[in-house]
Structure formats: structure tokens, C-alpha cells
Scaffold this active site. Structure first.
Site, short mmCIF file in Angstrom:
data_model
loop_
_atom_site.label_atom_id
_atom_site.label_comp_id
_atom_site.label_asym_id
_atom_site.label_seq_id
_atom_site.Cartn_x
_atom_site.Cartn_y
_atom_site.Cartn_z
N GLU A 296 24.25 31.67 71.72
CA GLU A 296 23.74 30.45 72.34
C GLU A 296 22.68 29.80 71.45
O GLU A 296 22.61 28.57 71.33
CB GLU A 296 23.16 30.76 73.73
CG GLU A 296 24.16 31.33 74.71
CD GLU A 296 25.31 30.38 74.98
OE1 GLU A 296 25.06 29.17 75.17
OE2 GLU A 296 26.46 30.84 74.99
N TRP A 299 24.42 28.08 68.59
CA TRP A 299 24.97 26.78 68.99
C TRP A 299 23.92 25.68 68.79
O TRP A 299 24.27 24.55 68.42
CB TRP A 299 25.38 26.80 70.47
CG TRP A 299 26.81 27.21 70.73
CD1 TRP A 299 27.24 28.39 71.23
CD2 TRP A 299 27.99 26.41 70.53
NE1 TRP A 299 28.61 28.39 71.35
CE2 TRP A 299 29.10 27.18 70.92
CE3 TRP A 299 28.20 25.12 70.04
CZ2 TRP A 299 30.40 26.70 70.85
CZ3 TRP A 299 29.51 24.64 69.98
CH2 TRP A 299 30.59 25.43 70.38
N TRP A 328 38.36 4.36 80.27
CA TRP A 328 37.78 5.01 81.43
C TRP A 328 37.91 4.14 82.67
O TRP A 328 38.11 2.92 82.57
CB TRP A 328 36.31 5.33 81.17
CG TRP A 328 36.08 6.21 79.99
CD1 TRP A 328 35.62 5.83 78.76
CD2 TRP A 328 36.31 7.62 79.90
NE1 TRP A 328 35.54 6.91 77.92
CE2 TRP A 328 35.96 8.03 78.59
CE3 TRP A 328 36.77 8.59 80.80
CZ2 TRP A 328 36.05 9.35 78.17
CZ3 TRP A 328 36.86 9.91 80.38
CH2 TRP A 328 36.50 10.28 79.08
N ASN A 366 24.27 26.72 82.77
CA ASN A 366 25.16 26.25 81.70
C ASN A 366 26.62 26.18 82.15
O ASN A 366 27.34 25.24 81.82
CB ASN A 366 25.04 27.15 80.47
CG ASN A 366 25.76 26.57 79.28
OD1 ASN A 366 25.48 25.45 78.86
ND2 ASN A 366 26.73 27.30 78.73
N TRP A 384 32.06 9.63 79.73
CA TRP A 384 31.10 10.71 79.53
C TRP A 384 29.71 10.21 79.18
O TRP A 384 28.70 10.89 79.44
CB TRP A 384 31.59 11.69 78.45
CG TRP A 384 31.76 11.10 77.08
CD1 TRP A 384 32.89 10.56 76.55
CD2 TRP A 384 30.76 11.02 76.05
NE1 TRP A 384 32.66 10.14 75.26
CE2 TRP A 384 31.37 10.42 74.92
CE3 TRP A 384 29.43 11.41 75.96
CZ2 TRP A 384 30.68 10.18 73.73
CZ3 TRP A 384 28.74 11.17 74.78
CH2 TRP A 384 29.36 10.57 73.68
N TRP A 407 28.30 17.36 76.30
CA TRP A 407 29.11 16.35 76.97
C TRP A 407 30.37 16.02 76.18
O TRP A 407 31.46 15.86 76.75
CB TRP A 407 28.28 15.08 77.23
CG TRP A 407 27.59 15.19 78.54
CD1 TRP A 407 26.31 15.61 78.78
CD2 TRP A 407 28.17 14.94 79.82
NE1 TRP A 407 26.06 15.63 80.12
CE2 TRP A 407 27.17 15.21 80.79
CE3 TRP A 407 29.42 14.50 80.24
CZ2 TRP A 407 27.41 15.07 82.16
CZ3 TRP A 407 29.66 14.36 81.60
CH2 TRP A 407 28.66 14.64 82.55
#
Length: 497
Positions: A296, A299, A328, A366, A384, A407
């Protein structure tokens, strides 16, 4: 901005500008300033270019702006100032535009160099470039250092000297490259004697929340711990349960995560401290929990690197340009659906409980960030970008590169994102990760009497059963907004185009 691992000269006076590194231990800029200067002053600026727009956005119905992050910041700066004072120095606190405040302060103090740690977001880079130019006009040096990440920018590249676009090989390269040097703390305490007390003309009390334009939030009522002492408390507690992190991290009803993300965001704890502990424990028997948590942290480095090579992400671009043209849902119906998602009124209990957790506490687990983002983009078909902005406003730990990366991962537009045809089923996710409905019932008490068989999808129960549990669909809990199977087919068509 470059990283001077070894400064080749000394200075009579220096100024350390604290930003996202609000600690007086293992701080790269503070260490190099104290090591290379005879006298060092320290400063922090409450940045009006950030706070002023936030005041307008966060204004409540009573006309007052509240934001937990500002309360956290004020308490943390208070603690940092006392810690520096106890070490022989102090903290000069300014309120204004740092493009003016820092050069003006450097001029008044007559320092030869200003020290700071790297900030990687495009707006911060533009700010720092402006400060550097002003300082150079004054014939003062601007020196910045790596502190937020273990490896930055171009330190981890492919064999072809290109940035990675897939996380797993990046992680492999990261683990091969990491050494004791990268995780070694900066011994700030060794040079405390070089800290200087602020001149009396700069010894002002901290601004109040009201002076900053805010009213008190519910930070203390929520028990959110601030400053270096808060970070240490959370770190110590997590260290005792990290062994089970890999097995328990996906279950939001369990206290399995570190809760340190807000402290990482503001730098009240050193990334080196966290990575060193995780790396060392990952090499021990039963080290899978630490290894998973270390991933993590990696990342964070990965998304920071991605942003460096793709600054257009800060302008709203998709990492994969072909997805900038996605069509969208728009119009009044889409606007209403987005509002219902924000307010936790989708009719899908796990999604609603997660959004209520975010709205009430500023925290979201998360796993639930992935579930709610997938629901917005692939069940509701909503852009998004809207979800990204909402999270940016609500999250206590908001960090642009991580939020944007998350996202775009969920929307399948990003770097190493989930495939566009992978669509989370909010009911099966709920059944898998909150089987007994403990998390759901924490935030949706109207479902308290619904048994586990139906708590994930109450609309599947009979009218008699719902009445027995005092659940009135469309009244005290909404009907599901969409049919997941139908929404899935619509999303496959949208992306397939």
C-alpha cells in the site's frame, strides 16, 4: 527541483519552510538546514490560496465554514511549534500567499537559503517555482529535498529507462532497489543547537480558527488524533495488529487498517519510519500482513511517479486518452442520481453506509472506496470526475495523486486500472466483506433488525418480513436506484464503444 544529496557548502543562516512534513524528527529539509547552517529559523504559512476557496465550498447553512483538515492542521502546527521551542528554536506562523510570505520573510530575516521538501502536485510545483524565482532575485538559494516518498520521479524506471505503467513490475523493481540507506531516518536531533529562536517581532500567537475563516468542526468529537503524538499513538497500535492485516484489511467492520493516511498526508509521521517497519517485518516469519501493507505504501510512490510523468492528470485528463471521450449520463436524472450517491440514498446498503461514513467522519475504508467508485461510474454511469471531486472535498486524507489514481482505477481509465468489463456487484461485495451486516448497521440503524440473508439487498425480502423489521422501502430506506444487471449491460455498451 533537484535533490542535493550532499550540499557542498555551509551557510550562516537558513529558513526551513514546513508544508506537508509537519514533524521535527526525520525531516529531510530540517536535517539539511541544521547540518549546513549556523542558525536556522522555521516557518509555516496558512496558505490563503488554498483556504479561501475552501471557505466558500465548506460554508454550512449557518454561513460558517467547517473542515476537519483545518482543525487538524491548526492543532498539529501548535504541537510542532512547541516541539521546536523545546528543542531551542520556534515556529514563525504566517497567514497569506506563500509566494509573497516566504520571500518577504527570508528578506526580513536576512537568510542565505530557504530549505523545503519536495511537493509533487502541479499547483504546488508552480507555487514553488514562483518562490524560487523571487528568492533568486534576492540572491538567496532555494534548496529542496525528497521526503514524502521513498522513491520519486525517475528513481524507479524500466530497463528501457521509461516510467512503469503497471504496478506489479514497479513494485518488484522497488523492492529490489530499496536499501537501508533509503529507509534510514535523518538524525535531526544531532543538530538541534543550530535552531534559532524567532525574533520578538515574529513571535505571534497561532491564528484562531475564526481568524482563518473557519468554525470548529467535529474533529475532537470523532476522536481523531492530531500531530506527531497522534501519529505515534496510531503507529504503535497498528504495529501490534499488522500481522493480521492481509487477512482482515478488506472487512470494514474490523479495526484492521492503520488509520495513518491523514498523518501521511500532513507528514506528522515519516514515510521512512512506516516503510522501514513494514519492510523489516515483511522479511520475518508470518510477515505477510506487513508485506501487504508495504504494498500500500509502494502504491503511493507509484501514483506520485505517474503524476510526475503525466501532469495533465491534474487538468482532468484520463491516463488513457481514448477514454476521454466516454459518454457519461447527464441531465436532471443523472444529477439526482449523483446527489443520492453523495448522500447515501442509493438503496444499496453497503454503498450507502460507506458514503454516510465518509460524510460523517471524513474517512472511508479502502475496499469501500473501490465499491462506491465502481457503483457511481459503472452502475449509475456518472463521470468519475464528479466522484473524484466529491472525495477530494470530504476525505480527511485527501492526496491528489492517490485520489486521482484510485478513481481512474475504478473507472478503468487510469494507469494499471481494472479492466472496463470488470464491474463490482455491490450486493456480492457486501455479502463477501460485511457478511453479518455489522458495518451496514453501524451507519444504517433502520436496518438493525434485518437478518444477514437480506441486509445486503432488503428489496428481496417479502413485504411481511420488511414490516416485521420496521423497514419501509421508499420511506425509511430507499428502493434500489438501479437494477445492477441492467446497469452492467449498459456500462459494457458504453465502454465497448
Amino acid at each position: 527541483m533537484t535533490l542535493p544529496r550532499r550540499l557542498d557548502r555551509s551557510y550562516e543562516t537558513g529558513l526551513v519552510w514546513f508544508r506537508r512534513d509537519l514533524r521535527n524528527t526525520d525531516n529531510a529539509a530540517l536535517y539539511y538546514a541544521l547540518k549546513h547552517c549556523e542558525r536556522v529559523w522555521c516557518a509555516f504559512v496558512f496558505d490563503t490560496t488554498i483556504l479561501q476557496p475552501l471557505i466558500e465550498i465548506r460554508r454550512d447553512a449557518d454561513g460558517k465554514a467547517r473542515d476537519r483538515r483545518v482543525d487538524f492542521l491548526l492543532d498539529t502546527i501548535d504541537e510542532l511549534g512547541h516541539a521546536l521551542h523545546d528543542a531551542g528554536g520556534g515556529l514563525i506562523v504566517q497567514h497569506g500567499d506563500p509566494r509573497d510570505e516566504i520571500p518577504n520573510l527570508a528578506d526580513r530575516l536576512g537568510v542565505e537559503a530557504v530549505f523545503a521538501n519536495h511537493d509533487y502536485e502541479p499547483q504546488a510545483i508552480e507555487r514553488d517555482d514562483a518562490v524560487r524565482e523571487r528568492l533568486h532575485e534576492q540572491q538567496r538559494e532555494w534548496l529542496t529535498f525528497k521526503d514524502q516518498v521513498i522513491f520519486e520521479r525517475d528513481e524507479i524506471l524500466t530497463g528501457q529507462n521509461k516510467p512503469y505503467t503497471v504496478f506489479t513490475p514497479y513494485k518488484t523493481a522497488w523492492l529490489k532497489a530499496v536499501s537501508a540507506f533509503d529507509l534510514k531516518p535523518h538524525p535531526v536531533e544531532k543538530y538541534h543547537a543550530h535552531l534559532a529562536r524567532p525574533p520578538k517581532s515574529h513571535q505571534h500567537p497561532l491564528p484562531t480558527l475564526e481568524k482563518l475563516g473557519f468554525a470548529r468542526s467535529d474533529l475532537k468529537e470523532l476522536g481523531l488524533k492530531t500531530g506527531m503524538t497522534g501519529a505515534q499513538h496510531l503507529f504503535d497500535a497498528f504495529e501490534t495488529r499488522i500481522e493480521s492485516y492481509a487477512e482482515q484489511r478488506d472487512f470494514p467492520a474490523m479495526n484492521a487498517t492503520s488509520h495513518l493516511s491523514m498523518h501521511l498526508r500532513f507528514g506528522t509521521v515519516s514515510i521512512r519510519t512506516l516503510a522501514r517497519m513494514a519492510h523489516e517485518m515483511s522479511l520475518q516469519p508470518h510477515g505477510q500482513g506487513a508485506a501487504t501493507w508495504l504494498s500500500e505504501l509502494i502504491w503511493r510512490d507509484f501514483y506520485s511517479m505517474v503524476l510526475h510523468y503525466n501532469p495533465r492528470l491534474a487538468e482532468g485528463a484520463a491516463f488513457k486518452p481514448e477514454y476521454d471521450g466516454l459518454r457519461w449520463e447527464t441531465g436532471a436524472k443523472a444529477d439526482a442520481a449523483f446527489t443520492a450517491w453523495c448522500e447515501g440514498r442509493t438503496g444499496y446498503p453497503l454503498v450507502d453506509a460507506a458514503m454516510l461514513q465518509l460524510n460523517r467522519t471524513g474517512f472511508m475504508h479502502n475496499r469501500l472506496r473501490m465499491v462506491t467508485a465502481s457503483f457511481l461510474t459503472k452502475d449509475l454511469g456518472i463521470d468519475w470526475h464528479l466522484g473524484e471531486r466529491y472525495f477530494a472535498l470530504q476525505l480527511n486524507d485527501f492526496d491528489f495523486s492517490n485520489n486521482n489514481g484510485g478513481w481512474q482505477w475504478a473507472a478503468s481509465t487510469g494507469c494499471d486500472a481494472q479492466p472496463w468489463f470488470r464491474i463490482f456487484n455491490p450486493v456480492t461485495q457486501s455479502e463477501k466483506f460485511d457478511a453479518q451486516g455489522r458495518f451496514i448497521k453501524q451507519f444504517l440503524p433502520q436496518l438493525a433488525d434485518v437478518p444477514p440473508k437480506y441486509v445486503h439487498a432488503p428489496w428481496l425480502a417479502s413485504a411481511e418480513q420488511l414490516a416485521q423489521w420496521s423497514v419501509r422501502l421508499g420511506d425509511n430506506y430507499p428502493e434500489p436506484m438501479v437494477d445492477h444487471a441492467a446497469a452492467r449491460e449498459k456500462t459494457l455498451a458504453r465502454y465497448g464503444q
